[in-house]
Every structure is written in C-alpha cells, then in structure tokens.
Design a protein around this motif. Structure first.
Motif, PDB file in Angstrom:
ATOM      1  N   CYS A  42       0.835  -1.196   0.000  1.00 17.79           N
ATOM      2  CA  CYS A  42       0.000   0.000   0.000  1.00 17.79           C
ATOM      3  C   CYS A  42       0.876   1.254   0.000  1.00 17.79           C
ATOM      4  O   CYS A  42       0.637   2.208  -0.761  1.00 17.79           O
ATOM      5  CB  CYS A  42      -0.913  -0.037   1.234  1.00 17.79           C
ATOM      6  N   ARG A  67       2.047   7.674  -6.170  1.00 14.94           N
ATOM      7  CA  ARG A  67       1.078   8.728  -6.529  1.00 14.94           C
ATOM      8  C   ARG A  67       1.485  10.088  -5.946  1.00 14.94           C
ATOM      9  O   ARG A  67       0.720  11.044  -6.024  1.00 14.94           O
ATOM     10  CB  ARG A  67      -0.310   8.353  -5.986  1.00 14.94           C
ATOM     11  N   LYS A  92      -9.419  -7.019 -11.161  1.00 14.01           N
ATOM     12  CA  LYS A  92      -8.271  -6.236 -11.630  1.00 14.01           C
ATOM     13  C   LYS A  92      -6.978  -6.676 -10.918  1.00 14.01           C
ATOM     14  O   LYS A  92      -5.987  -6.977 -11.554  1.00 14.01           O
ATOM     15  CB  LYS A  92      -8.516  -4.745 -11.385  1.00 14.01           C
ATOM     16  N   TYR A  93      -7.033  -6.723  -9.600  1.00  6.83           N
ATOM     17  CA  TYR A  93      -5.814  -6.980  -8.822  1.00  6.83           C
ATOM     18  C   TYR A  93      -5.615  -8.490  -8.641  1.00  6.83           C
ATOM     19  O   TYR A  93      -5.610  -9.006  -7.519  1.00  6.83           O
ATOM     20  CB  TYR A  93      -5.895  -6.254  -7.480  1.00  6.83           C
ATOM     21  N   CYS A 144      -4.530  -2.194  -4.169  1.00  9.24           N
ATOM     22  CA  CYS A 144      -5.833  -1.616  -4.500  1.00  9.24           C
ATOM     23  C   CYS A 144      -6.112  -0.375  -3.634  1.00  9.24           C
ATOM     24  O   CYS A 144      -6.465   0.688  -4.143  1.00  9.24           O
ATOM     25  CB  CYS A 144      -6.927  -2.669  -4.320  1.00  9.24           C
ATOM     26  N   ASN A 200     -13.858  -1.408  -3.542  1.00  7.25           N
ATOM     27  CA  ASN A 200     -13.028  -0.718  -4.536  1.00  7.25           C
ATOM     28  C   ASN A 200     -11.900   0.095  -3.917  1.00  7.25           C
ATOM     29  O   ASN A 200     -10.938   0.449  -4.597  1.00  7.25           O
ATOM     30  CB  ASN A 200     -13.897   0.202  -5.402  1.00  7.25           C
ATOM     31  N   THR A 201     -12.042   0.383  -2.623  1.00  9.22           N
ATOM     32  CA  THR A 201     -11.016   1.214  -1.963  1.00  9.22           C
ATOM     33  C   THR A 201     -10.532   0.634  -0.638  1.00  9.22           C
ATOM     34  O   THR A 201      -9.530   1.063  -0.104  1.00  9.22           O
ATOM     35  CB  THR A 201     -11.598   2.610  -1.641  1.00  9.22           C
ATOM     36  N   GLU A 233      -3.749   2.525  -4.555  1.00 11.68           N
ATOM     37  CA  GLU A 233      -3.988   3.194  -5.840  1.00 11.68           C
ATOM     38  C   GLU A 233      -5.315   3.941  -5.892  1.00 11.68           C
ATOM     39  O   GLU A 233      -5.542   4.752  -6.787  1.00 11.68           O
ATOM     40  CB  GLU A 233      -3.952   2.151  -6.971  1.00 11.68           C
ATOM     41  N   ASN A 234      -6.216   3.623  -4.957  1.00 11.88           N
ATOM     42  CA  ASN A 234      -7.568   4.177  -5.087  1.00 11.88           C
ATOM     43  C   ASN A 234      -8.056   5.023  -3.918  1.00 11.88           C
ATOM     44  O   ASN A 234      -9.101   5.653  -4.030  1.00 11.88           O
ATOM     45  CB  ASN A 234      -8.567   3.044  -5.320  1.00 11.88           C
ATOM     46  N   LEU A 235      -7.353   5.026  -2.797  1.00 17.88           N
ATOM     47  CA  LEU A 235      -7.900   5.779  -1.657  1.00 17.88           C
ATOM     48  C   LEU A 235      -7.685   7.274  -1.835  1.00 17.88           C
ATOM     49  O   LEU A 235      -6.905   7.717  -2.641  1.00 17.88           O
ATOM     50  CB  LEU A 235      -7.335   5.292  -0.324  1.00 17.88           C
TER      51      LEU A 235
END
Ligand SMILES: Cc1cc2nc3c(=O)[nH]c(=O)nc-3n(C[C@H](O)[C@H](O)[C@H](O)COP(=O)(O)OP(=O)(O)OC[C@H]3O[C@@H](n4cnc5c(N)ncnc54)[C@H](O)[C@@H]3O)c2cc1C
Length: 402
Positions: free
Chosen positions: A18, A25, A76-77, A397, A360-361, A400-402
C-alpha cells in the motif's frame, strides 16, 4: 505534531504494498511498524522461499463470506497484477505447475529487499519500534499518539495482520488498533495449522507420513476434501492438505476428519485387495496383510479401530472382518478439537467483516478515512500463495484508489 497524508499501521506485506502504491502517486506516507524492521514475516514465508501468489487465485481459495470482495478485487488486482508489480520493482518470478508463484531466486529475502528499495524510492517514511498509544478522529483526519510524538494523518490504513505470527509467537498487538478505532472483529481463530484430534489411535501413529485424502465433516455433513501427504503427530493431523481444512476444523464443534488411505480404490476393490493379500500371508500374523502397503503402526491402528485382535493369523479373518477393514482404510475418522492458540498457525481466520468495507477502496463504509487491508480483514486463503496474494492485492488496490 508531524503531518502526513496517510498513516499506515503495520508494515507487513499489505502495508508495504500500500505504501509503495501511495508513494508512487506522490502521497506523503508514514508507515508505522511495532517491531524493529519492516516486513519481517515475509522472510519466513514459504519456508524461506516466499510463495508470494498463485496463478489460480479466485474466490474458491478463500473463506466463503469473503467471496464477494475477492471477486471484485481480483477482477483487476489478480495474480498477474501482483506479479507485474514485483517485476516492475525488480523481482523476477516463476510459477510452478500448481500455480504457486515464487521469486526466481527462491529467496524470501529478495522479496523484502525489492520492497524496501521501492519504499526508499517512493520516499516512504518508515517508523519502526512504533508504540501507538491512541488514534482519534479529529477535524479533517486523525491524531495518532505514539510514546513520544504525535502525528496528524488525513487518512489511516490498518494493516496490522492477524493474530498468527511467525516462529509460533502470537501477535497480540493488532487487536489494540481495532479497539482504538472502536472496531469489532468476527471471531478470530487459528488457520493453516495442524488440527488437534481426540483419538485413541493418534499416539501410535506419531511420526508417520502417508499419502491420502482427508475429508472434513461438520455436524455429519461433508464440507471439504483435500489430497496430499498426511502427517500424524502425537495429538494432531498435519500436512498441507490438513492445513486447508483447519479454517473450519479449528473453529467449530462437531467436526471430524475422515482419513482415506487408498482413496482411489472402491469398497469392492479394497475387499478384493485384502482377500488377495490374506491368501499371500495366510498363516502369518494378521498384521502381515498390510506389510508393503502401510506403515506397521497404521496396520495396528486399523486393526484396533475395527476391534480385530492383533494376535490372530491372517486366515482367521472372516468376511465381516474383511468388510470392516475395507471400510476403515478409507473411513478412518478422527474427532477434531477446537484450537484456540495461534502457535504453529500461518494465518488467522476472522477479522473485520468484509461487508463493512468498500471493495473498490477498502475504506470502512461507516468510518470515512479508515481503510482496512490484508489479514486484518476476515479473509483467509488456502495454502499455496493465496494469503500473500490477498495481502499484496488489497494493499495495492487501497494504495492506488484511496
Ligand atoms: C510461517 C509462515 C509462513 C507463511 N507462508 C506463506 C506463503 O508462503 N504464502 C502465503 O501466501 N502466505 C504465507 N503466510 C501467510 C502470510 O504471511 C500472511 O497472510 C501475510 O503476511 C499477511 O500480510 P499482512 O500485511 O496482512 O499482515 P502481516 O504480514 O502479519 O503484517 C502485519 C504487520 O503489522 C505489524 N503490527 C501489528 N500490530 C501493530 C501495531 N499495533 N502497531 C504497529 N505495527 C503493528 C506487525 O508487526 C506486522 O509487521 C505464512 C505465514 C506464516 C506465519
């Protein structure tokens, strides 16, 4: 007070993955680890070789109540995503026929080294020996109190793992973070471990290894079967095939494991096999019918299990005895005892319910800004790389998404 975008509590497989993704990012990340080094457990995984993923990862390899989350995550992951992540940070991998993925060099230390290099490249702040005293929700984020300093983080990721720890020690500290955040877990029990059994025959089988099939029954209903090497210890059944039944066997009452020593044989075939062997050794002691087939103590245990005296000659066995023995060979039952200590367990069954998070997050639906990843969640997989696959995938996941 130090300020950070994201505080990650726990630097195991999920927390590190993570942190790498967040760092990429451009986020400011603080990675808190209670022990003196990050990623220590990775070093002992896969007997020092680190079985980091499995090509066949799907929801079937995990506990049933995690299925919905796994399906969404792995759309995806999946294992290829995790393999690509590692390839991109410098680790080459190789998959075996059964899908198990290892580093090409077969060294868990290489997995940790590439992860640590990536943490450095992404400027992640590692805080080891971190003793977190409190986490409280404040305006715009969270205040994290350590022994001698405080941090403000906009978001918090809980990656504290389960209770199972390497070297038979138990990680008791993951629970304290849940308490600080007022989070309730589903019942925690050890999994991927030997299964303790209550059987008068287990002591005499100690030390024996035999190929076969193990089937778990709960309340008399067949739950799951596995084949492989069964290891008998003084008080437990062990071996990878048994580990894969331990999720349920360790947790519930009324479970038994049926050991089938010649599972490819039908009842009629076993009867014919026994009859031909009786003919071969008819005047010898009854145990001799098993010589060349099973370990001597398995023969003795089977005779005891079927109440057949061990001091008679083989030709004294009647049709009923032969039927009892044919049955016992594939229906040798061991009553399971619930296991509550986590020593020798590789993973934890139970944790934060997956229904409470956004798949998703990995954010808690009713606690904005708090994310739960890895084994801290109620997700546990079979032996074969599925647990690290989930730890890395959930970490990437969320990162990349939080
Ligand atoms: C001996 C052994 C072998 C294994 N082999 C494999 C294998 O080959 N393949 C596989 O897929 N799985 C394997 N596993 C399981 C796998 O290691 C775990 O499922 C995986 O490591 C879970 O990752 P995680 O990040 O969720 O938790 P962990 O890796 O357990 O990391 C959690 C981290 O959080 C830290 N922590 C906990 N509480 C706090 C706190 N309060 N403050 C700060 N830090 C905290 C811990 O010290 C730890 O470093 C094995 C497990 C064991 C024990």
């Amino acid at each position: 007070m130090k300020k950070t975008d994201v505080a990650i509590i726990g630097a195991g497989a999920s927390g590190i993955a993570c942190a790498c993704a967040l760092g990429k990012r451009g986020k400011n990340v603080s990675l808190f680890e209670m022990s003196d080094r990050v990623g220590k457990k990775i070093l002992v995984t896969g007997n020092g070789k680190c079985n980091l993923s499995n090509l066949f990862s799907d929801e079937k390899a995990y506990n049933e109540n995690a299925s919905d989350l796994i399906k969404i995550l792995y759309s995806k992951y999946n294992s290829q995503y995790v393999i690509d992540f590692f390839n991109n940070i410098g680790l080459l991998t190789k998959a075996e026929k059964d899908g198990r993925v290892y580093p090409l060099c077969k060294q868990a230390s290489a997995v940790l080294s590439v992860l640590r290099n990536e943490l450095k490249r992404q400027g992640v702040d590692e805080i080891c020996n971190a003793k977190i005293k409190n986490i409280k929700s404040v305006d715009g984020g969270f205040e994290i109190t350590l022994e001698s300093e405080k941090y403000f983080a906009k978001q918090v990721v809980v990656a504290t793992g389960g209770k199972a720890d390497y070297a038979g020690r138990e990680n008791k500290n993951s629970q304290s973070v849940f308490d600080m955040l007022n989070l309730k877990t589903n019942t925690l029990s050890p999994t991927l471990s030997p299964v303790l059994v209550d059987s008068p025959y287990i002591k005499m089988l100690k030390g024996i290894r035999a190929d076969g099939k193990v089937t778990l029954y709960k309340n008399g209903k067949e739950i799951k079967s596995e084949t492989g090497e069964i290891q008998f210890t003084a008080n437990a059944l062990s071996g990878i095939c048994v580990f894969n039944l331990s999720r349920i066997a360790n947790r519930y009452d009324d479970c038994f494991i049926r050991v089938s020593l010649l599972h490819d044989y039908s009842f009629a075939e076993l009867k014919a096999l026994l009859k031909s062997r009786i003919k071969l050794v008819e005047k010898e002691n009854v145990t001799e019918i098993f010589t060349g087939l099973f370990h001597k103590n398995i023969a003795l245990a089977l005779l005891k299990y079927t109440d057949i005296p061990t001091n008679i000659s083989a030709n004294k066995l009647n049709e009923k005895d032969i039927e009892k023995l044919a049955n016992a060979i594939n229906e040798f039952d061991f009553v399971c005892k619930k296991k509550t200590d986590f020593s020798n367990a590789q993973a934890t069954s139970g944790g934060i319910d997956t229904k409470l998070i956004n798949p998703n997050t990995f954010e808690l639906k009713d606690k904005k800004g708090v994310f739960i990843i890895g084994e801290a969640l109620d997700v546990d997989g079979d032996c074969g790389g599925y647990n690290l696959q989930f730890a890395f995938a959930s970490g990437l996941c969320a990162g990349e998404n939080l």
